[in-house]
Write a protein that holds these residues in place. Structure first.
Motif, PDB file in Angstrom:
ATOM      1  N   UNK A   1      24.157  22.525  19.089  1.00 41.62           N
ATOM      2  CA  UNK A   1      23.249  21.660  19.850  1.00 41.62           C
ATOM      3  C   UNK A   1      22.550  20.656  18.947  1.00 41.62           C
ATOM      4  N   UNK A   2      22.142  21.086  17.751  1.00 42.92           N
ATOM      5  CA  UNK A   2      21.493  20.177  16.809  1.00 42.92           C
ATOM      6  C   UNK A   2      22.439  19.072  16.350  1.00 42.92           C
ATOM      7  N   UNK A   3      23.701  19.418  16.166  1.00 40.03           N
ATOM      8  CA  UNK A   3      24.675  18.395  15.782  1.00 40.03           C
ATOM      9  C   UNK A   3      24.857  17.377  16.915  1.00 40.03           C
ATOM     10  N   UNK A   4      24.839  17.865  18.147  1.00 36.81           N
ATOM     11  CA  UNK A   4      24.875  16.951  19.277  1.00 36.81           C
ATOM     12  C   UNK A   4      23.641  16.058  19.297  1.00 36.81           C
ATOM     13  N   UNK A   5      22.498  16.631  18.954  1.00 41.89           N
ATOM     14  CA  UNK A   5      21.248  15.864  18.894  1.00 41.89           C
ATOM     15  C   UNK A   5      21.325  14.764  17.840  1.00 41.89           C
ATOM     16  N   UNK A   6      21.861  15.097  16.677  1.00 45.10           N
ATOM     17  CA  UNK A   6      21.978  14.098  15.599  1.00 45.10           C
ATOM     18  C   UNK A   6      22.872  12.942  16.040  1.00 45.10           C
ATOM     19  N   UNK A   7      24.028  13.269  16.620  1.00 43.40           N
ATOM     20  CA  UNK A   7      24.918  12.211  17.111  1.00 43.40           C
ATOM     21  C   UNK A   7      24.220  11.355  18.168  1.00 43.40           C
ATOM     22  N   UNK A   8      23.495  12.025  19.063  1.00 44.73           N
ATOM     23  CA  UNK A   8      22.795  11.308  20.116  1.00 44.73           C
ATOM     24  C   UNK A   8      21.726  10.376  19.581  1.00 44.73           C
ATOM     25  N   UNK A   9      20.986  10.822  18.568  1.00 40.09           N
ATOM     26  CA  UNK A   9      19.952   9.980  17.972  1.00 40.09           C
ATOM     27  C   UNK A   9      20.560   8.741  17.328  1.00 40.09           C
ATOM     28  N   UNK A  10      21.689   8.923  16.642  1.00 36.52           N
ATOM     29  CA  UNK A  10      22.329   7.785  15.982  1.00 36.52           C
ATOM     30  C   UNK A  10      22.852   6.770  17.001  1.00 36.52           C
ATOM     31  N   UNK A  11      23.358   7.291  18.124  1.00 35.02           N
ATOM     32  CA  UNK A  11      23.903   6.403  19.154  1.00 35.02           C
ATOM     33  C   UNK A  11      22.795   5.780  19.991  1.00 35.02           C
ATOM     34  N   UNK A  12      21.872   6.620  20.470  1.00 37.03           N
ATOM     35  CA  UNK A  12      20.863   6.147  21.417  1.00 37.03           C
ATOM     36  C   UNK A  12      19.700   5.421  20.742  1.00 37.03           C
ATOM     37  N   UNK A  13      19.240   5.942  19.629  1.00 43.12           N
ATOM     38  CA  UNK A  13      18.059   5.358  18.990  1.00 43.12           C
ATOM     39  C   UNK A  13      18.396   4.225  18.031  1.00 43.12           C
TER      40      UNK A  13
ATOM     41  N   UNK B   1      33.394  14.675  29.018  1.00 42.85           N
ATOM     42  CA  UNK B   1      33.250  13.928  30.270  1.00 42.85           C
ATOM     43  C   UNK B   1      31.862  13.312  30.394  1.00 42.85           C
ATOM     44  N   UNK B   2      30.849  14.113  30.101  1.00 41.67           N
ATOM     45  CA  UNK B   2      29.484  13.613  30.208  1.00 41.67           C
ATOM     46  C   UNK B   2      29.280  12.400  29.308  1.00 41.67           C
ATOM     47  N   UNK B   3      29.824  12.465  28.103  1.00 44.42           N
ATOM     48  CA  UNK B   3      29.661  11.368  27.151  1.00 44.42           C
ATOM     49  C   UNK B   3      30.465  10.149  27.573  1.00 44.42           C
ATOM     50  N   UNK B   4      31.700  10.358  28.013  1.00 43.04           N
ATOM     51  CA  UNK B   4      32.548   9.236  28.422  1.00 43.04           C
ATOM     52  C   UNK B   4      31.984   8.556  29.674  1.00 43.04           C
ATOM     53  N   UNK B   5      31.347   9.313  30.540  1.00 46.68           N
ATOM     54  CA  UNK B   5      30.730   8.714  31.726  1.00 46.68           C
ATOM     55  C   UNK B   5      29.637   7.708  31.354  1.00 46.68           C
ATOM     56  N   UNK B   6      29.045   7.865  30.164  1.00 50.53           N
ATOM     57  CA  UNK B   6      28.052   6.892  29.697  1.00 50.53           C
ATOM     58  C   UNK B   6      28.705   5.795  28.860  1.00 50.53           C
ATOM     59  N   UNK B   7      30.056   5.712  28.906  1.00 52.83           N
ATOM     60  CA  UNK B   7      30.832   4.731  28.139  1.00 52.83           C
ATOM     61  C   UNK B   7      30.819   5.040  26.647  1.00 52.83           C
ATOM     62  N   UNK B   8      30.613   6.311  26.289  1.00 51.57           N
ATOM     63  CA  UNK B   8      30.691   6.732  24.902  1.00 51.57           C
ATOM     64  C   UNK B   8      31.958   7.516  24.649  1.00 51.57           C
TER      65      UNK B   8
END
Length: 337
Positions: free
Chosen positions: A121-133, A76-83
């Protein structure tokens, strides 16, 4: 003829106007539709089967909702950001393997639990870096992560399952009987998580930023919101939730299996969408997601009790998803007029 200066009588309310207004309000309130659907499903299955409302079946429905419900919360948190996140089930499976294998080989249960949470959590971080950065599409990033993480789980586990041998790891599978229904500690944790994120999304700046980014990222940036940081934080928090789901899963199943939860990603997306959260971002609530998770499991349980083939269960669930997305599309089109 009406004499000059007289006023025409006040017209009465148009017939059906109140009903149309009530229907419009229900459609625009994210939780009303899902809650109505859940109530109807429970009523129908209660009247058409003799076993749906039994304590044992109700307990099973609640237990089946725990892991998917926690995954759906992160989704939900991710989809709310259109991801979108296609790798959440795979991350949870790897978390269960890390925790159970370390304990099976003589490791400390608390250390194993902490390591599993950190890995997720680290795997979430990696996905987030690829998407956000790097600005890569969330669908592509998490699709690739899905394959990589599942393969890693099989490699790390040597394609074997590991029994859960620690009271700490299977803690959430125990609970208390309320009215003859076993309510596990995992259910209480699930409700606590939803209550916390309901407050966070509605009452904090971080929550408002998530909705703003999902609605219009460029507008959010112009108002001073750090869009990339917000998206990155959402993926990190979601990763932690997937680790918690892994801990909950070890209380549901007697072993950590690298082949488990193959469709958990789709089930979590289904729960989010049926719960009224828009796949286009910026619209929805975690309360609706919880109701959506319950709907998915009530449907599966009720149709099973009625002797309906599992393939028809998938048809019913898929139809609900399409209808939910269609309704959201219509409502969004109406909002732009």
């Amino acid at each position: 003829m009406r004499s000059p200066g007289t006023t025409s009588p006040t017209a009465g309310p148009e017939p059906g106007a109140a009903l149309r207004e009530a229907l419009r309000y229900a459609l625009r309130t994210p939780t009303v539709g899902p809650l109505t659907a859940l109530a109807v499903a429970v009523l129908v299955f209660s009247l058409t089967t003799d076993t749906f409302m039994t304590p044992g079946n109700l307990s099973l429905v609640l237990q089946q909702t725990i892991v998917i419900g926690t995954l759906a919360l992160g989704q939900s948190l991710i989809i709310l950001t259109a991801g979108i996140d296609l790798a959440n089930g795979a991350i949870t499976v790897l978390g269960t393997i890390v925790m159970a294998k370390l304990v099976f080989e003589g490791g400390n249960p608390a250390a194993a639990l902490l390591l599993g949470l950190v890995v997720a959590t680290l795997l979430g971080l990696v996905n987030g870096l690829l998407v956000a950065r790097l600005g890569l599409p969330p669908f592509i990033v998490t699709l690739g992560a899905l394959s990589v993480v599942y393969a890693t789980s099989r490699l790390y586990s040597d394609s074997r399952s590991y029994p859960v041998t620690s009271d700490l790891l299977d803690f959430w599978g125990h609970g208390v009987h309320l009215g003859g229904v076993l309510v596990t500690w995992g259910t209480f944790l699930l409700l606590g998580l939803y209550a916390y994120f309901w407050y966070v999304l509605g009452k904090t700046g971080w929550g408002r930023h998530i909705y703003a980014v999902g609605n219009a990222p460029e507008s959010a940036r112009l108002t001073g919101i750090n869009v990339r940081r917000t998206i990155l934080s959402v993926y990190v928090v979601a990763g932690l939730l997937y680790g918690i789901a892994a801990w909950q899963a070890l209380g549901r199943i007697p072993n950590a299996d690298p082949n488990a939860y193959q469709t958990a990603n789709l089930e979590s997306i289904t729960a989010v969408v049926i719960g009224g959260t828009s796949l286009f971002g910026g619209r929805g609530s975690v309360v609706g997601t919880l109701i959506g998770a319950l709907i998915v499991n009530v449907l599966r349980s009720g149709l099973t009790q009625a002797g309906i083939d599992s393939l028809y269960q998938d048809v019913a669930t898929g139809t609900l998803v399409v209808v939910a997305v269609g309704v959201d599309k219509v409502l969004r089109r109406g909002d732009t007029r």
